[in-house]
Design a protein around this motif. Structure first.
Motif, PDB file in Angstrom:
ATOM      1  N   ALA A   1       0.824  -1.204   0.000  1.00 12.85           N
ATOM      2  CA  ALA A   1       0.000   0.000   0.000  1.00 12.85           C
ATOM      3  C   ALA A   1       0.856   1.251   0.000  1.00 12.85           C
ATOM      4  O   ALA A   1       0.559   2.219  -0.710  1.00 12.85           O
ATOM      5  CB  ALA A   1      -0.928  -0.012   1.220  1.00 12.85           C
ATOM      6  N   ARG A   2       1.927   1.253   0.785  1.00 11.09           N
ATOM      7  CA  ARG A   2       2.799   2.424   0.823  1.00 11.09           C
ATOM      8  C   ARG A   2       3.470   2.651  -0.526  1.00 11.09           C
ATOM      9  O   ARG A   2       3.611   3.787  -0.971  1.00 11.09           O
ATOM     10  CB  ARG A   2       3.855   2.256   1.918  1.00 11.09           C
ATOM     11  N   THR A   3       3.884   1.577  -1.185  1.00  9.58           N
ATOM     12  CA  THR A   3       4.507   1.713  -2.508  1.00  9.58           C
ATOM     13  C   THR A   3       3.532   2.333  -3.499  1.00  9.58           C
ATOM     14  O   THR A   3       3.872   3.260  -4.246  1.00  9.58           O
ATOM     15  CB  THR A   3       4.984   0.346  -3.013  1.00  9.58           C
ATOM     16  N   GLU A   4       2.292   1.826  -3.503  1.00 11.44           N
ATOM     17  CA  GLU A   4       1.275   2.360  -4.409  1.00 11.44           C
ATOM     18  C   GLU A   4       0.980   3.829  -4.088  1.00 11.44           C
ATOM     19  O   GLU A   4       0.832   4.658  -4.989  1.00 11.44           O
ATOM     20  CB  GLU A   4      -0.002   1.526  -4.298  1.00 11.44           C
ATOM     21  N   ALA A   5       0.885   4.134  -2.796  1.00 12.55           N
ATOM     22  CA  ALA A   5       0.571   5.509  -2.398  1.00 12.55           C
ATOM     23  C   ALA A   5       1.668   6.480  -2.807  1.00 12.55           C
ATOM     24  O   ALA A   5       1.389   7.603  -3.239  1.00 12.55           O
ATOM     25  CB  ALA A   5       0.336   5.567  -0.887  1.00 12.55           C
TER      26      ALA A   5
END
Length: 233
Positions: free
Chosen positions: A20-24
């Protein structure tokens, strides 16, 4: 709950949080790029909306930039994930405020004494950037709000969701929404100015969708429509 079960849930939560952090970060980089690009265009083209300097758009990009740093710097195993989530909400709230300020600036330009001097390219560029950044910001908010965020969704499932996706209604096993799903919800809400295939179930979800719709409506109906009229003259 057994230790093995707890360890498995923790591992799933950490994996979901990392993804999720990578996508964000990728999405936030796009938002920063849009605002920086608009600042560069303002300076190069000499565009001035209600006499605001070009670097104002860089200021509006600062919350997204700080959030990128937060997501990259804070270690995955940090002891207080709630603090990081609260900080994320604060920064996303600043981004919503930035979008609202940008809309007010556009509306002030349209009704001001210098409205006749605004060109179609000027209005389209500013309107498009504000509209796109609005979609990104609210997509990130939906992603953070629903069931406590990506980590809790991975660990606990979605027994009481804020948003009901079609996959929830069909009971698709093992499915969990990703950031791209919330961005899609944000996009369709911005275009249709109403829910489409995903329904808001809680008051906070409905409130966020309402605010996004109001901002999108103001940009599309007023700013972009005016730009199209200028093109037709």
């Amino acid at each position: 709950m057994s230790g093995a079960r707890r360890a498995d849930l923790d591992a799933r939560g950490r994996k979901a949080l990392l993804e999720a952090r990578t996508e964000a970060v990728v999405v936030l980089v796009l938002e920063v790029t849009l605002l920086v690009g608009l600042a560069v265009a303002d300076k190069a083209q000499g565009w001035r909306i209600v006499d605001l300097p070009w670097w104002v758009w860089l200021v509006l990009a600062l919350p997204a930039l700080v959030l990128i740093v937060l997501l990259l710097v804070v270690p995955l195993a940090e002891l207080s994930p709630g603090r990081v989530r609260n900080a994320s909400f604060g920064l996303l709230g600043l981004l919503v405020a930035s979008d609202a300020v940008a809309v007010v600036v556009l509306l002030a330009a349209l009704v001001g004494s210098s409205a006749a001097s605004l060109g179609a390219a000027d209005l389209l560029a500013h309107g498009a950037v504000v509209w796109l950044t609005n979609i990104i910001t609210f997509g990130l908010l939906f992603w953070q709000v629903d069931e406590g965020g990506p980590r809790l969704r991975a660990e606990q499932g979605r027994p009481d969701p804020d948003f009901q996706f079609p996959q929830d209604a069909t009971g698709r096993p093992g499915w969990s929404p990703r950031l791209s799903d919330y961005l899609y919800v944000s996009l369709t809400n911005a275009i249709a100015v109403s829910p489409t295939d995903t329904m808001p179930l809680t008051r906070r979800a409905k409130g966020l969708m309402a605010v996004e719709s109001l901002i999108s409506y103001a940009v599309v109906i007023l700013a972009i429509a005016r730009a199209v009229n200028v093109l037709g003259d």
